[in-house]
Design an enzyme around this catalytic site. Sequence first.
Site, PDB file in Angstrom:
ATOM      1  N   ASN A 155       0.836  -1.191   0.000  1.00 47.20           N
ATOM      2  CA  ASN A 155       0.000   0.000   0.000  1.00 47.20           C
ATOM      3  C   ASN A 155       0.875   1.246   0.000  1.00 47.20           C
ATOM      4  OD1 ASN A 155      -0.186   1.694   2.744  1.00 47.20           O
ATOM      5  ND2 ASN A 155       0.299  -0.437   3.260  1.00 47.20           N
ATOM      6  N   PHE A 181       5.724   5.652  14.739  1.00 47.87           N
ATOM      7  CA  PHE A 181       7.094   5.973  14.358  1.00 47.87           C
ATOM      8  C   PHE A 181       7.532   5.141  13.163  1.00 47.87           C
ATOM      9  CE2 PHE A 181       7.883   6.734  19.165  1.00 47.87           C
ATOM     10  CZ  PHE A 181       7.490   8.065  19.057  1.00 47.87           C
ATOM     11  N   CYS A 236       5.329   4.542   9.810  1.00 48.52           N
ATOM     12  CA  CYS A 236       4.653   4.557   8.502  1.00 48.52           C
ATOM     13  C   CYS A 236       5.676   4.807   7.402  1.00 48.52           C
ATOM     14  CB  CYS A 236       3.574   5.632   8.470  1.00 48.52           C
ATOM     15  SG  CYS A 236       2.737   5.757   6.866  1.00 48.52           S
TER      16      CYS A 236
END
Length: 499
Positions: free
Chosen positions: A173, A232, A234
Site C-alpha cells: 500500500n 514511528f 509509517c
Amino acid sequence: MILKEPKIARADMIRCTLCADAPCDRACEKLNPAELLRSVWFSNEQTAAQRLPEANPCIVCSAPCERACVRAGEVPARDLINRLYYQVKPECETPLPEDEDRLKCDLCGIPLENPFLLSSSVVASTYDMCARAFEAGWAGACFKTICTLEIHEASPRFSAVTGSDGGMIGFKNIEQLSDHSVAENMEIFRRLKQHYPSKFILASIMGQNEQEWGELARLCEANGADAVELNFSCPNMAEGGLGSDIGQVPELVERFTAAAKRACHIPVLAKLTPNVASMSPAAEAARRGGADGIAAINTIKSITGIDLHTYVSAPAVHGQSAVGGYSGNAVKPIALRFMAELGQNPALQGMHLSGMGGIETWQDALEFILLGAGSLQVTTAIMQYGYRIIDDLKAGLNLYLAEKGIGSVREARGLALDNVSPNTDTLERDTIVFPTFIRERCIGCGRCRISCADGGHQAIELDENRRPKLNGKRCVGCHLCILVCPQRAITPGTKRIRR
C-alpha cells in the site's frame, strides 16, 4: 490432537471463493456449508467438525450447495463435509470450550475480552467500521493514525503479490494517515466509547514536533482512548522526518515518546519500523522515553509488480509509482523475527508487546503469543476476508489453549522464546532426519525427484510404479522434498547418527 497434520487443507478447497452471503448456505437446509468451509480455510477444522450435528445430512443429499456455488461443480463441498464427519471428528479429543474465558487478557493492565484488535489502517478508520468489527467480536481497534496534516491519498494505492490460486500472498500500500480532521476523529472516539464501553480504543497518532505529539496524546485521552500508539513507522509519508524516518533514529523515538507520555496518563505504545537491522535500539529508546509497550511490526518498504511495457511498478498512479509498505502473510517470518528479538531483550522485560504482521489464522496469532506478544493486531487479512475472520481466530485459539491445559493467553506468552537462537551456530549437526514416504497419498508426480536432483543431493529416484525411493547414502535430511510435495505425502521420518 489439534497439532496433528490437518486432514483437510486449503488446497482441498482451492476453488472456494469464501463468498459474501454464500449461495451454498441458502441452498442447504441442514448445515451452513460456507461457515464450515471458511473454518477449514482458516485452519480451524476441528472446531468445524465438532459443530456438526450428530447425524450427517450429506449422506442422502444431492448436494444442492455444489450446484448453487458461484463456481458450480468446482468446489467439493459435500466431500469436504463428509471428511469433517469421518476423518476429523473421530480424532477430536478435546470438546469445544463452553466459554471464551481463556482468551481474556490485558493491554498494559487494561482488560481485553480477547487479544485481537484491528490495527491502525483503513479497516479502523470510521465509526461504522469499528462498530461492525466490535459487533463481530473484535476486542478493540487501533484507530487509523490521527494527525494535523492535510492528507490527500493517491489512486490507486494498493497492489499485491499473488499465489498460484490467485489469492494474495503479500500486499503493498501507499496509503497515508487518517483523512478526517482531529476534531472529527475525537467525535468518533466519544461515540465508540459511549456505545461500546468495554471495547479497547488504541489511538494511533503522529505529530510533527514535540508539542503536537503531546497535544494529540492529551486529546485522545480526553475523548475516551484507552491507550495511545505512537506511529514511528509509517513508510509512506510525503514529508521527511515523519513515520519510519523517526523509527530509524532512537534519539527521536525517545524524545517524542517522552513528549506524549508527559501529556497523558494512559498507557503509551511505540509502534516501530521493521526497516532497520535491529529493532532493539529504538525499542530501548522508547522505554527510556517512558513507553509502556511496543507495537511491531509496521509494513516493510517494498516495490512490487514492475509493468514490463511501461516499466512502472504497482500501483501505478498516472505513470508513476513509489516505494510503499508491504504486509500480509508473506511478512510474518520477518515480523516473528522482530517479535523474538523484543521478547528476548532483557532491557524490555515487563513491557507490553503488541504483535502484528501477516496474522491470518489462529495459528499465526499463536506464534506471536509464543514469542512474547500480549495482544495482536490485524489489517491485511481483514482487507482480504473481512471482519468475519474473528470467529475462527477466537475459536481456534480457544480450543488450542483448552487442549494444552493453558489457562489464559498470558500463560502462553513467550513459551517459545527459549527455543529461538539468533544464529545457527548452536544447532546440533550430528544426526540426519530421513524423509518418510506415505505411499497411499503419493500420486507419482515425481516433484520430489526433480527437486532433489536439481536443488538437493540426488537422493530420490522413482521406481517402476513412479513411486519415490530413497538413497540413504546420499540423503542429507534437508527436507526439500517434504516442502515441494503437492500431496503432503512426505513427512519427517527416522534419524541416523552421522558417521
